[in-house]
Design a protein around this motif. Structure first.
Motif, PDB file in Angstrom:
ATOM      1  N   ALA A 116       0.833  -1.204   0.000  1.00 28.79           N
ATOM      2  CA  ALA A 116       0.000   0.000   0.000  1.00 28.79           C
ATOM      3  C   ALA A 116       0.868   1.253   0.000  1.00 28.79           C
ATOM      4  O   ALA A 116       0.569   2.242  -0.687  1.00 28.79           O
ATOM      5  N   ILE A 117       1.960   1.214   0.770  1.00 34.73           N
ATOM      6  CA  ILE A 117       2.884   2.358   0.824  1.00 34.73           C
ATOM      7  C   ILE A 117       3.512   2.598  -0.541  1.00 34.73           C
ATOM      8  O   ILE A 117       3.545   3.731  -1.038  1.00 34.73           O
ATOM      9  N   GLU A 118       3.981   1.527  -1.160  1.00 35.57           N
ATOM     10  CA  GLU A 118       4.634   1.660  -2.464  1.00 35.57           C
ATOM     11  C   GLU A 118       3.684   2.240  -3.506  1.00 35.57           C
ATOM     12  O   GLU A 118       4.046   3.163  -4.248  1.00 35.57           O
ATOM     13  N   ASN A 119       2.464   1.729  -3.540  1.00 37.63           N
ATOM     14  CA  ASN A 119       1.472   2.224  -4.514  1.00 37.63           C
ATOM     15  C   ASN A 119       1.157   3.692  -4.285  1.00 37.63           C
ATOM     16  O   ASN A 119       1.113   4.495  -5.236  1.00 37.63           O
ATOM     17  N   GLN A 120       0.943   4.040  -3.017  1.00 40.72           N
ATOM     18  CA  GLN A 120       0.548   5.421  -2.702  1.00 40.72           C
ATOM     19  C   GLN A 120       1.698   6.395  -2.952  1.00 40.72           C
ATOM     20  O   GLN A 120       1.493   7.487  -3.504  1.00 40.72           O
ATOM     21  N   VAL A 121       2.905   6.025  -2.579  1.00 41.51           N
ATOM     22  CA  VAL A 121       4.052   6.924  -2.752  1.00 41.51           C
ATOM     23  C   VAL A 121       4.311   7.187  -4.231  1.00 41.51           C
ATOM     24  O   VAL A 121       4.493   8.336  -4.650  1.00 41.51           O
ATOM     25  N   TYR A 122       4.313   6.138  -5.048  1.00 36.57           N
ATOM     26  CA  TYR A 122       4.597   6.339  -6.468  1.00 36.57           C
ATOM     27  C   TYR A 122       3.461   7.104  -7.162  1.00 36.57           C
ATOM     28  O   TYR A 122       3.711   7.916  -8.074  1.00 36.57           O
ATOM     29  N   GLU A 123       2.238   6.871  -6.741  1.00 42.96           N
ATOM     30  CA  GLU A 123       1.123   7.628  -7.317  1.00 42.96           C
ATOM     31  C   GLU A 123       1.275   9.123  -6.999  1.00 42.96           C
ATOM     32  O   GLU A 123       1.078   9.981  -7.870  1.00 42.96           O
ATOM     33  N   THR A 124       1.662   9.427  -5.772  1.00 38.84           N
ATOM     34  CA  THR A 124       1.821  10.826  -5.361  1.00 38.84           C
ATOM     35  C   THR A 124       3.024  11.463  -6.040  1.00 38.84           C
ATOM     36  O   THR A 124       2.965  12.620  -6.478  1.00 38.84           O
ATOM     37  N   LEU A 125       4.123  10.714  -6.156  1.00 44.71           N
ATOM     38  CA  LEU A 125       5.303  11.250  -6.840  1.00 44.71           C
ATOM     39  C   LEU A 125       5.016  11.517  -8.314  1.00 44.71           C
ATOM     40  O   LEU A 125       5.516  12.489  -8.888  1.00 44.71           O
TER      41      LEU A 125
END
Length: 359
Positions: A116-125
């Motif tokens: 979940a962290i990986e998905n959210q971080v890359y989406e935000t970046l």
């Protein structure tokens, strides 16, 4: 929505008390980009820090999305803060961590799982345009990129409110513009309410729909940006507006009072909205026996609405000048007479008719 009800904040040090906020009443509506402007020491930073309880109010209430955070338990406060992102002036990044880990920090602290962290971080970046910088460290980034990381970190928990504490003050003008455009996108695409403090009126002009002016811990003026720019009520606000919109009479104009060998008067004609499209000067010159000498002109745009002013010299006899000014005022255009000492007085239509142009 953010509501301040009679909010005061007093700091105590060595027996001395400093009243940083004094009975603040203010409402930030959902979807606003609300700017708070003031000089250093006005209380802006203290005000914004009461929203997420980085500072607790001494008295009064700060209501965020219907909740008074100061009355919640520590667990409830932590949960409520997930809905409030914050962007700082000096980025507040961890230099020992990569961009990815800086943005992921709020999610790590909240116990999100790795995927979940990986998905959210890359989406935000991706949203802030820094996906390719995920493995870089802050020292490898420009100031604007660092601030984009700070914004990404603030967005990663999907907040409904974004607090910006002088978010562009450490940036050059071109980078400031790009960050403001990004904040505007955030507001429009995510419907995030933005409360930002600044000492730069150009930031307010560029992005905000509403503004409050602070001085000595108090709100001295508030309203939608266009009205505050067009009709500032206090000297402090007028000084801020002048930093963005030139409306002062150039010194060379005053020299005309000493040099002119004809009868004339000098006026400032202020245009708002649709008025700016009127060929009022040419019409006036055609109808009345006056010569119109344009001494200075300026026009800007606020929220898609033009705002401007002309400084003109009307040459002719007093009767024709009165008739010309009456014609302009009857077009719902504001006119001020400019005097040799630099003062300006609004011309009232009844006094024009009464043969007195002095406001």
């Amino acid at each position: 929505m953010i509501e301040f009800h009679q909010v005061s904040k007093v700091f105590e040090s060595n027996g001395n008390k400093v009243e940083a906020l004094k009975n603040i009443n203010l409402t930030v509506e959902k979807g606003d980009i609300f700017g708070v402007i003031g000089f250093s020491g006005a209380g802006k930073s203290t005000l914004i820090r009461t929203v997420n309880l980085l500072e607790y109010p001494t008295s009064g209430k700060v209501i965020v999305e219907g909740k008074n955070l100061a009355k919640l338990s520590q667990y409830e406060i932590r949960e409520a803060k997930k809905d409030i992102g914050m962007v700082f002036q000096h980025f507040n990044l961890l230099n020992s961590k990569t961009v990815f880990h800086n943005v992921a920090m709020p999610l790590l602290l909240s116990g999100y799982n790795k995927k979940a962290i990986e998905n959210q971080v890359y989406e935000t970046l991706r949203f802030v345009g820094l996906e390719e910088k995920a493995k870089n460290y802050p020292d490898q980034l420009s100031g604007g990129q660092k601030q984009r990381v700070g914004i990404a970190r603030a967005l990663t928990t999907n907040p409904s409110i974004l607090l910006c504490d002088e978010a562009t003050s450490a940036l050059d003008p071109e980078t400031t513009k790009s960050i403001l455009n990004l904040l505007k996108r955030i507001n429009e695409e995510y419907n995030i309410t933005i409360l930002m403090i600044t000492h730069e009126m150009k930031v307010i002009k560029e992005i905000c729909n509403r503004v409050a002016v602070m001085e000595d811990g108090q709100i001295i003026e508030t309203g939608n940006v266009y009205n505050v720019f067009a009709h500032p009520k206090t000297d402090t606000t007028r000084n801020f507006v002048k930093s963005v919109i030139r409306d002062e009479v150039p010194k060379s104009v005053y020299q005309l009072f000493k040099e002119k060998d004809h009868f004339s008067r000098i006026f400032k004609i202020e245009f708002f909205g649709a008025d700016s499209g009127q060929p009022i000067v040419s019409k006036t010159a055609k109808i009345y026996h006056v010569e119109i000498n344009v001494l200075f002109g300026n026009i800007t745009e606020l929220q898609g609405i033009p705002l401007g002013n002309l400084i003109v010299e009307l040459i002719g006899d007093n009767y024709e000048i009165r008739r010309a000014i009456e014609f302009i005022i009857n077009k719902d255009i504001e006119v001020k007479e400019v005097f040799e000492d630099g003062s300006e007085h609004r011309v009232d239509i009844e006094r024009v008719v009464g043969n007195d142009l002095h406001g």
